[in-house]
Design a protein around this motif. Structure first.
Motif, PDB file in Angstrom:
ATOM      1  N   PRO A 216     -58.325  14.766  44.263  1.00 53.27           N
ATOM      2  CA  PRO A 216     -57.607  13.607  43.849  1.00 53.27           C
ATOM      3  C   PRO A 216     -58.243  12.587  44.719  1.00 53.27           C
ATOM      4  N   PHE A 217     -58.154  11.288  44.198  1.00 52.33           N
ATOM      5  CA  PHE A 217     -59.023  10.196  44.955  1.00 52.33           C
ATOM      6  C   PHE A 217     -57.777   9.964  46.218  1.00 52.33           C
ATOM      7  N   SER A 218     -56.445  10.236  46.024  1.00 46.52           N
ATOM      8  CA  SER A 218     -55.739  10.059  47.351  1.00 46.52           C
ATOM      9  C   SER A 218     -56.031  10.842  48.541  1.00 46.52           C
ATOM     10  N   TYR A 219     -56.791  12.128  48.245  1.00 51.42           N
ATOM     11  CA  TYR A 219     -57.312  12.950  49.368  1.00 51.42           C
ATOM     12  C   TYR A 219     -58.379  12.096  49.845  1.00 51.42           C
ATOM     13  N   ILE A 220     -59.336  11.523  49.355  1.00 51.55           N
ATOM     14  CA  ILE A 220     -60.376  10.723  49.512  1.00 51.55           C
ATOM     15  C   ILE A 220     -59.764   9.582  50.382  1.00 51.55           C
ATOM     16  N   LEU A 221     -58.762   8.787  50.087  1.00 51.83           N
ATOM     17  CA  LEU A 221     -58.333   7.851  50.720  1.00 51.83           C
ATOM     18  C   LEU A 221     -57.908   8.090  52.092  1.00 51.83           C
ATOM     19  N   LEU A 222     -57.296   9.346  52.460  1.00 57.63           N
ATOM     20  CA  LEU A 222     -56.876   9.775  53.733  1.00 57.63           C
ATOM     21  C   LEU A 222     -57.934  10.254  54.478  1.00 57.63           C
ATOM     22  N   ALA A 223     -59.110  10.807  53.900  1.00 59.31           N
ATOM     23  CA  ALA A 223     -60.229  11.221  54.471  1.00 59.31           C
ATOM     24  C   ALA A 223     -60.948   9.866  55.059  1.00 59.31           C
ATOM     25  N   ALA A 224     -60.968   8.848  54.244  1.00 55.24           N
ATOM     26  CA  ALA A 224     -61.623   7.731  54.561  1.00 55.24           C
ATOM     27  C   ALA A 224     -60.801   6.760  55.594  1.00 55.24           C
ATOM     28  N   ARG A 225     -59.515   6.877  55.658  1.00 55.39           N
ATOM     29  CA  ARG A 225     -58.963   6.454  56.804  1.00 55.39           C
ATOM     30  C   ARG A 225     -59.223   7.240  58.215  1.00 55.39           C
ATOM     31  N   GLU A 226     -59.040   8.701  58.113  1.00 57.07           N
ATOM     32  CA  GLU A 226     -59.211   9.259  59.305  1.00 57.07           C
ATOM     33  C   GLU A 226     -60.593   9.057  59.862  1.00 57.07           C
ATOM     34  N   LEU A 227     -61.779   9.007  58.859  1.00 55.04           N
ATOM     35  CA  LEU A 227     -63.212   8.839  59.181  1.00 55.04           C
ATOM     36  C   LEU A 227     -63.487   7.519  59.655  1.00 55.04           C
ATOM     37  N   GLY A 228     -62.752   6.565  59.206  1.00 58.23           N
ATOM     38  CA  GLY A 228     -63.249   5.372  59.303  1.00 58.23           C
ATOM     39  C   GLY A 228     -64.246   4.852  58.333  1.00 58.23           C
TER      40      GLY A 228
ATOM     41  N   ARG B 219     -70.656  11.197  48.479  1.00 57.91           N
ATOM     42  CA  ARG B 219     -71.004  12.271  49.245  1.00 57.91           C
ATOM     43  C   ARG B 219     -70.444  13.572  48.510  1.00 57.91           C
ATOM     44  N   LEU B 220     -69.154  13.459  48.087  1.00 61.66           N
ATOM     45  CA  LEU B 220     -68.644  14.731  47.289  1.00 61.66           C
ATOM     46  C   LEU B 220     -69.485  14.892  46.102  1.00 61.66           C
ATOM     47  N   ARG B 221     -69.705  14.033  45.446  1.00 59.88           N
ATOM     48  CA  ARG B 221     -70.431  14.194  44.320  1.00 59.88           C
ATOM     49  C   ARG B 221     -71.854  14.538  44.371  1.00 59.88           C
ATOM     50  N   ALA B 222     -72.304  14.216  45.497  1.00 61.17           N
ATOM     51  CA  ALA B 222     -73.749  14.711  45.824  1.00 61.17           C
ATOM     52  C   ALA B 222     -73.649  16.174  45.960  1.00 61.17           C
ATOM     53  N   CYS B 223     -72.650  16.708  46.409  1.00 58.61           N
ATOM     54  CA  CYS B 223     -72.442  18.037  46.795  1.00 58.61           C
ATOM     55  C   CYS B 223     -71.692  18.678  45.632  1.00 58.61           C
ATOM     56  N   ASN B 224     -72.021  18.146  44.307  1.00 52.34           N
ATOM     57  CA  ASN B 224     -71.556  18.711  43.094  1.00 52.34           C
ATOM     58  C   ASN B 224     -69.934  18.985  43.142  1.00 52.34           C
ATOM     59  N   ILE B 225     -69.265  18.335  43.980  1.00 53.66           N
ATOM     60  CA  ILE B 225     -67.632  18.409  43.978  1.00 53.66           C
ATOM     61  C   ILE B 225     -67.189  17.088  43.065  1.00 53.66           C
TER      62      ILE B 225
ATOM     63  N   THR C 241     -64.652  14.459  41.881  1.00 57.30           N
ATOM     64  CA  THR C 241     -63.549  13.839  42.160  1.00 57.30           C
ATOM     65  C   THR C 241     -62.652  12.795  41.151  1.00 57.30           C
ATOM     66  N   SER C 242     -61.660  12.473  41.083  1.00 60.30           N
ATOM     67  CA  SER C 242     -60.867  12.190  40.140  1.00 60.30           C
ATOM     68  C   SER C 242     -61.159  10.770  39.785  1.00 60.30           C
ATOM     69  N   HIS C 243     -61.882   9.964  40.572  1.00 66.40           N
ATOM     70  CA  HIS C 243     -62.331   8.653  40.488  1.00 66.40           C
ATOM     71  C   HIS C 243     -63.249   8.339  41.650  1.00 66.40           C
ATOM     72  N   ASP C 244     -64.178   7.526  41.225  1.00 67.05           N
ATOM     73  CA  ASP C 244     -65.319   7.036  42.231  1.00 67.05           C
ATOM     74  C   ASP C 244     -64.785   6.044  43.264  1.00 67.05           C
TER      75      ASP C 244
ATOM     76  N   GLY D 276     -55.142   9.911  41.452  1.00 67.50           N
ATOM     77  CA  GLY D 276     -54.987  11.427  41.457  1.00 67.50           C
ATOM     78  C   GLY D 276     -53.632  11.974  41.732  1.00 67.50           C
ATOM     79  N   ILE D 277     -52.608  11.143  41.729  1.00 66.80           N
ATOM     80  CA  ILE D 277     -51.281  11.663  41.957  1.00 66.80           C
ATOM     81  C   ILE D 277     -50.557  11.883  40.453  1.00 66.80           C
ATOM     82  N   PRO D 278     -50.329  12.993  39.980  1.00 67.14           N
ATOM     83  CA  PRO D 278     -49.521  12.957  38.696  1.00 67.14           C
ATOM     84  C   PRO D 278     -48.268  12.357  38.518  1.00 67.14           C
ATOM     85  N   VAL D 279     -47.868  11.301  38.677  1.00 69.77           N
ATOM     86  CA  VAL D 279     -46.558  10.907  38.668  1.00 69.77           C
ATOM     87  C   VAL D 279     -46.380  10.389  37.238  1.00 69.77           C
TER      88      VAL D 279
END
Length: 132
Positions: A19-31, A40-46, A48-51, A109-112
């Motif tokens: 889910p892109f929300s997980y990517i947001l949290l990772a981006a915040r943590e990593l700056g 990077r995830l796509r380059a590793c064949n992972i 994502t819900s959105h780019d 990526g949050i199924p509300v």
């Protein structure tokens, strides 16, 4: 998988996109930028819900929308964290409709689910004077 990964892989299904929300949290943590992490995830064949973020939504607004500051360390946002009251207040604050807020959350990526159906079903059960 590192135990200190910026993405909480425990909540990620191997047959579903991250889910892109997980990517947001990772981006915040990593700056880092969310698009950089998604790339990077796509380059590793992972998958994502959105780019990228939904059009018109900034990184800080997206973090606020997913309630990132209310999450404990390692916690990820789930649909249960977005009750109707939150959706209404957020829609009013952003001067938009609840459906738009639900759409943004789904894009992140949050199924509300659309709460309009819940409200309609509840109103159908409200007693009316002619039912007495």
């Amino acid at each position: 998988m590192r135990e200190s990964s910026p993405i909480n892989w425990w909540y990620t299904s191997t047959d579903a996109a991250v889910p892109f929300s997980y990517i947001l949290l990772a981006a915040r943590e990593l700056g880092a930028l969310p698009t950089t992490i998604a790339k990077r995830l796509r380059a590793c064949n992972i998958a994502t819900s959105h780019d990228s973020l939904p059009k018109g939504l900034s990184f800080s607004e997206a973090l606020r929308l997913i309630r990132a500051d209310e999450l404990d360390a390692g916690e990820v946002p789930g649909a249960e964290g977005f009750p109707l009251e939150f959706l209404v207040k957020t829609a009013l604050r952003r001067r938009t409709g609840i459906r738009h807020i639900v759409s943004l959350l789904n894009d992140l990526g949050i199924p509300v689910r659309d709460h309009a159906e819940t409200v309609r079903a509840a109103l159908a059960r409200v007693p009316r004077p002619d039912q007495f």
